[in-house]
Design an enzyme around this catalytic site. Sequence first.
Site, PDB file in Angstrom:
ATOM      1  N   HIS A 134     -59.955 -43.642   8.996  1.00  0.00           N
ATOM      2  CA  HIS A 134     -60.900 -42.794   8.946  1.00  0.00           C
ATOM      3  C   HIS A 134     -60.971 -42.124   7.449  1.00  0.00           C
ATOM      4  CE1 HIS A 134     -60.711 -42.243  13.456  1.00  0.00           C
ATOM      5  NE2 HIS A 134     -59.415 -42.355  13.134  1.00  0.00           N
ATOM      6  N   SER A 264     -72.214 -48.151 -17.987  1.00  0.00           N
ATOM      7  CA  SER A 264     -73.481 -47.101 -17.744  1.00  0.00           C
ATOM      8  C   SER A 264     -74.105 -47.136 -19.226  1.00  0.00           C
ATOM      9  CB  SER A 264     -72.903 -45.841 -17.406  1.00  0.00           C
ATOM     10  OG  SER A 264     -73.867 -44.909 -17.636  1.00  0.00           O
TER      11      SER A 264
END
Length: 478
Positions: A134, A264
């Site tokens: 999870h 970036s």
Amino acid sequence: MAPRECVPVLVRSCKLTVLRGLLVFQELGLDISPEQISELEGSVFNVDFKAAAAEERLTRHDVMAHVHVLAALCPRAAPIIHLGATSCYVGDNTDLIILRDGFDVLLPKVAGCIDRLAKFADQYKSLPTLGFTHLQPAQLTTVGKRACLWLQDLLMDERAIKRAKEDLRFRGVKGTTGSQASFLQLFNGDGEKVKALDKKVTEMAGFSRSYTVCGQTYTRKVDVESVSVLSSLGATAHKICSDIRLLANMKELEEPFESTQIGSSAMPYKRNPMRSERTCAIARHLMTLVNNPLHTAATQWMERTLDDSANRRFKSIHSKNLCFQRRITLAEAFLSADAVLLTLQNVCEGLVVYPKVIERHISQELPFMSTENVIMAMVKEGADRQECHEHIRVLSHEAGARVKQEGLDNDLIERIKRTSYFSPILPQLDVLLDPATFVGRAPEQTFSIRDDPTSQRNIKEFYVREEMLKSLKLCGIR
């Protein structure tokens, strides 16, 4: 769009299919001269796309456009071109050859990814790391064992793709609706010669079997099965690279990053997992493609409808001097799978692991995970299990509040050390907290999948050997 250099290969494959049929016609006694065959043989690599484009604009029929152009190139053979055949004799048989050869291109690349991951898994089979269920910290596993989750899926993909390739048959010589009526007429009702024609053309194309029953086309369930295994491969690649992206966010593992690479344009420090992102993007497209052949198979009314050719391929594509038919979904599936595998292999062979970061993450979570071991050790020393559980519960909640509310490190172990109740096990505490004791059989499971002869069976060497044998055969050596 398929690379332009692939187009002549497609048309040559169509011509070779026509030529093979005529060669067998001649062998079985039809009036076809050696000069006609020789003329056709000389035209196989002479593809006039400009003339075909002009012809298709007039006829609105892709195959007949090339038949007319071929007839103009081969005037002596013109009367026998497309004899007894249908467009699907040319197109479908060519598709099946391309499917088979496409699988041959992909399988060694799947094997390459498996080989890289197997080496990575073996290298890190004993390095403990947090497991996640999870997306929450769970029982420890190892870096190598997690890679085996990826590896096992790829092994299943290799098996499925190999099986899909081996299940392929040739459409063969079946006629307009699959009844072989036109060929039976050509051979004056001699069914044995029709069967021999079908068998020999199939063998000349490199297939051992043809489909016994066809409509005008081979059953489009073949396309469903072929694209399904590739879409399944897309799901595997997406899962692998999604895991890598999540681990990169945690700084535990990274894909290759060049020394001059820019992550970036705005943020110079960033090391974006661009290759994994690219793999996920193409894999997502690959996963969606299976819906198209499913709908095509479902809408094949009776012996065949035009939903098929209009949906599976661009009927007419004119680009300057180019005119050709191209199967949209089949081509996109193989091209997408190829791109996914090329990028995935590059990622897998350059994965970087950061053990110190992993160790720090373990140290933040292990105190909570170790409580069961602490309770068991105390019980062995004569303590009451329920009383021990309550001490641990209180201390755990205090340590948890420190982590969540104050942003500080987990100090549960220090709290246990300061609590006199736990003094009987303090000498054992370091052993109880050793991460290696929390990974179960993960290292052995990694070793198992790497060496299991029924799963991996030296898979890379197998495909390298297959490629060598194929090359030798093409060169006439074998």
